[in-house]
Scaffold this motif. Structure first.
Motif, PDB file in Angstrom:
ATOM      1  N   GLY A  53     -13.476   0.372   7.600  1.00 26.35           N
ATOM      2  CA  GLY A  53     -13.016   1.674   8.087  1.00 26.35           C
ATOM      3  C   GLY A  53     -13.490   2.002   9.494  1.00 26.35           C
ATOM      4  O   GLY A  53     -12.909   2.852  10.167  1.00 26.35           O
ATOM      5  N   ILE A  56     -11.020   2.164  12.661  1.00 25.62           N
ATOM      6  CA  ILE A  56     -10.113   3.255  13.050  1.00 25.62           C
ATOM      7  C   ILE A  56     -10.645   4.002  14.273  1.00 25.62           C
ATOM      8  O   ILE A  56      -9.899   4.717  14.926  1.00 25.62           O
ATOM      9  CB  ILE A  56      -9.825   4.254  11.903  1.00 25.62           C
ATOM     10  CG1 ILE A  56     -11.064   5.075  11.548  1.00 25.62           C
ATOM     11  CG2 ILE A  56      -9.248   3.568  10.706  1.00 25.62           C
ATOM     12  CD1 ILE A  56     -10.765   6.254  10.650  1.00 25.62           C
ATOM     13  N   LEU A  73     -10.135  11.288   8.077  1.00 26.06           N
ATOM     14  CA  LEU A  73      -9.260  10.207   7.607  1.00 26.06           C
ATOM     15  C   LEU A  73     -10.076   9.055   7.026  1.00 26.06           C
ATOM     16  O   LEU A  73      -9.722   8.487   5.985  1.00 26.06           O
ATOM     17  CB  LEU A  73      -8.372   9.703   8.748  1.00 26.06           C
ATOM     18  CG  LEU A  73      -7.251  10.633   9.188  1.00 26.06           C
ATOM     19  CD1 LEU A  73      -6.547  10.068  10.424  1.00 26.06           C
ATOM     20  CD2 LEU A  73      -6.256  10.859   8.063  1.00 26.06           C
ATOM     21  N   HIS A  74     -11.172   8.727   7.682  1.00 27.97           N
ATOM     22  CA  HIS A  74     -12.056   7.661   7.200  1.00 27.97           C
ATOM     23  C   HIS A  74     -12.645   8.039   5.836  1.00 27.97           C
ATOM     24  O   HIS A  74     -12.717   7.215   4.926  1.00 27.97           O
ATOM     25  CB  HIS A  74     -13.151   7.413   8.231  1.00 27.97           C
ATOM     26  CG  HIS A  74     -14.011   6.236   7.924  1.00 27.97           C
ATOM     27  ND1 HIS A  74     -15.185   6.013   8.592  1.00 27.97           N
ATOM     28  CD2 HIS A  74     -13.906   5.224   7.034  1.00 27.97           C
ATOM     29  CE1 HIS A  74     -15.752   4.918   8.131  1.00 27.97           C
ATOM     30  NE2 HIS A  74     -14.996   4.423   7.172  1.00 27.97           N
ATOM     31  N   TYR A  75     -13.055   9.287   5.691  1.00 28.87           N
ATOM     32  CA  TYR A  75     -13.605   9.768   4.419  1.00 28.87           C
ATOM     33  C   TYR A  75     -12.554   9.684   3.308  1.00 28.87           C
ATOM     34  O   TYR A  75     -12.848   9.221   2.196  1.00 28.87           O
ATOM     35  CB  TYR A  75     -14.123  11.203   4.572  1.00 28.87           C
ATOM     36  CG  TYR A  75     -14.555  11.818   3.267  1.00 28.87           C
ATOM     37  CD1 TYR A  75     -15.750  11.427   2.670  1.00 28.87           C
ATOM     38  CD2 TYR A  75     -13.782  12.767   2.617  1.00 28.87           C
ATOM     39  CE1 TYR A  75     -16.155  11.968   1.461  1.00 28.87           C
ATOM     40  CE2 TYR A  75     -14.179  13.319   1.417  1.00 28.87           C
ATOM     41  CZ  TYR A  75     -15.364  12.917   0.837  1.00 28.87           C
ATOM     42  OH  TYR A  75     -15.758  13.452  -0.358  1.00 28.87           O
ATOM     43  N   LEU A  76     -11.329  10.113   3.596  1.00 27.51           N
ATOM     44  CA  LEU A  76     -10.253  10.053   2.598  1.00 27.51           C
ATOM     45  C   LEU A  76      -9.931   8.601   2.233  1.00 27.51           C
ATOM     46  O   LEU A  76      -9.731   8.281   1.049  1.00 27.51           O
ATOM     47  CB  LEU A  76      -9.009  10.775   3.108  1.00 27.51           C
ATOM     48  CG  LEU A  76      -9.157  12.289   3.301  1.00 27.51           C
ATOM     49  CD1 LEU A  76      -7.901  12.866   3.962  1.00 27.51           C
ATOM     50  CD2 LEU A  76      -9.460  12.984   1.985  1.00 27.51           C
ATOM     51  N   GLU A  77      -9.908   7.736   3.231  1.00 28.91           N
ATOM     52  CA  GLU A  77      -9.660   6.310   2.975  1.00 28.91           C
ATOM     53  C   GLU A  77     -10.771   5.726   2.113  1.00 28.91           C
ATOM     54  O   GLU A  77     -10.527   4.939   1.197  1.00 28.91           O
ATOM     55  CB  GLU A  77      -9.555   5.568   4.313  1.00 28.91           C
ATOM     56  CG  GLU A  77      -9.395   4.073   4.207  1.00 28.91           C
ATOM     57  CD  GLU A  77     -10.703   3.302   4.276  1.00 28.91           C
ATOM     58  OE1 GLU A  77     -10.735   2.189   3.734  1.00 28.91           O
ATOM     59  OE2 GLU A  77     -11.662   3.806   4.868  1.00 28.91           O
ATOM     60  N   THR A  78     -12.008   6.116   2.397  1.00 26.33           N
ATOM     61  CA  THR A  78     -13.146   5.631   1.625  1.00 26.33           C
ATOM     62  C   THR A  78     -13.047   6.092   0.173  1.00 26.33           C
ATOM     63  O   THR A  78     -13.294   5.316  -0.755  1.00 26.33           O
ATOM     64  CB  THR A  78     -14.476   6.110   2.256  1.00 26.33           C
ATOM     65  OG1 THR A  78     -14.550   5.607   3.594  1.00 26.33           O
ATOM     66  CG2 THR A  78     -15.670   5.643   1.468  1.00 26.33           C
ATOM     67  N   ASN A  79     -12.666   7.356  -0.029  1.00 27.14           N
ATOM     68  CA  ASN A  79     -12.479   7.860  -1.397  1.00 27.14           C
ATOM     69  C   ASN A  79     -11.405   7.076  -2.134  1.00 27.14           C
ATOM     70  O   ASN A  79     -11.601   6.674  -3.287  1.00 27.14           O
ATOM     71  CB  ASN A  79     -12.116   9.351  -1.381  1.00 27.14           C
ATOM     72  CG  ASN A  79     -13.331  10.227  -1.443  1.00 27.14           C
ATOM     73  OD1 ASN A  79     -13.932  10.376  -2.493  1.00 27.14           O
ATOM     74  ND2 ASN A  79     -13.706  10.789  -0.315  1.00 27.14           N
ATOM     75  N   ALA A  80     -10.273   6.875  -1.483  1.00 24.58           N
ATOM     76  CA  ALA A  80      -9.177   6.134  -2.116  1.00 24.58           C
ATOM     77  C   ALA A  80      -9.625   4.713  -2.469  1.00 24.58           C
ATOM     78  O   ALA A  80      -9.352   4.223  -3.579  1.00 24.58           O
ATOM     79  CB  ALA A  80      -7.961   6.103  -1.193  1.00 24.58           C
ATOM     80  N   LEU A  81     -10.321   4.067  -1.544  1.00 25.57           N
ATOM     81  CA  LEU A  81     -10.791   2.705  -1.774  1.00 25.57           C
ATOM     82  C   LEU A  81     -11.763   2.641  -2.953  1.00 25.57           C
ATOM     83  O   LEU A  81     -11.592   1.843  -3.878  1.00 25.57           O
ATOM     84  CB  LEU A  81     -11.462   2.157  -0.514  1.00 25.57           C
ATOM     85  CG  LEU A  81     -12.203   0.834  -0.699  1.00 25.57           C
ATOM     86  CD1 LEU A  81     -11.215  -0.306  -0.812  1.00 25.57           C
ATOM     87  CD2 LEU A  81     -13.185   0.608   0.416  1.00 25.57           C
TER      88      LEU A  81
END
Length: 140
Positions: A53, A56, A73-81
């Motif tokens: 991440g 980005i 966005l990085h936090y949301l991506e991390t949650n999804a991952l």
């Protein structure tokens, strides 16, 4: 090379934090469980994927607003991952609200911890570079 060093630094920080949070999470939700070696590989995989991440963020300086947007966005991506891998690796029961909330809290703690550590490290490096620049300018 700079990005690779940063990736390795973030990977080590993320993986160390994930091991700690995993120990706490398992102690709370499955205190009598016996784990197999696969959990170690799962942690390494998620740690590595989570570390990606950082790509980005651009190398150049950006505004505070853009930094905040990228961080969210990085936090949301991390949650999804992590939640996606958690379901896939069966780290928690997706229909158990307390387990899901526990995962989200764990993700947030690790994300904030890694973000603060990297922010402090970057500020320290900037201060060193500024000091050396001043010394260089004074020599001229």
């Amino acid at each position: 090379m700079k990005k690779l060093k940063k990736l390795l630094s973030v990977f080590m920080c993320v993986t160390t934090s994930v091991v700690f949070v995993t120990a706490v999470y398992i102690t709370i939700y499955w205190p009598q469980t016996t784990l197999g070696v696969e959990i170690l590989w799962q942690i390494l995989i998620v740690g590595f994927l989570g570390s990606l991440g950082i790509f980005i963020y651009p190398e150049r300086e950006i505004s505070r607003k853009m930094t905040l947007i990228l961080c969210v966005l990085h936090y949301l991506e991390t949650n999804a991952l992590v939640l996606g891998c958690g379901i896939w690796f069966e780290w928690f029961e997706a229909d158990n609200l307390f387990m899901v909330l526990g995962m989200v809290i764990a993700i947030t703690v690790v994300f904030l911890l890694v973000t603060v550590i990297e922010w402090k490290k970057n500020n320290r490096m900037a201060a060193i570079m500024n000091e050396r620049l001043k010394e260089y300018q004074n020599l001229k």
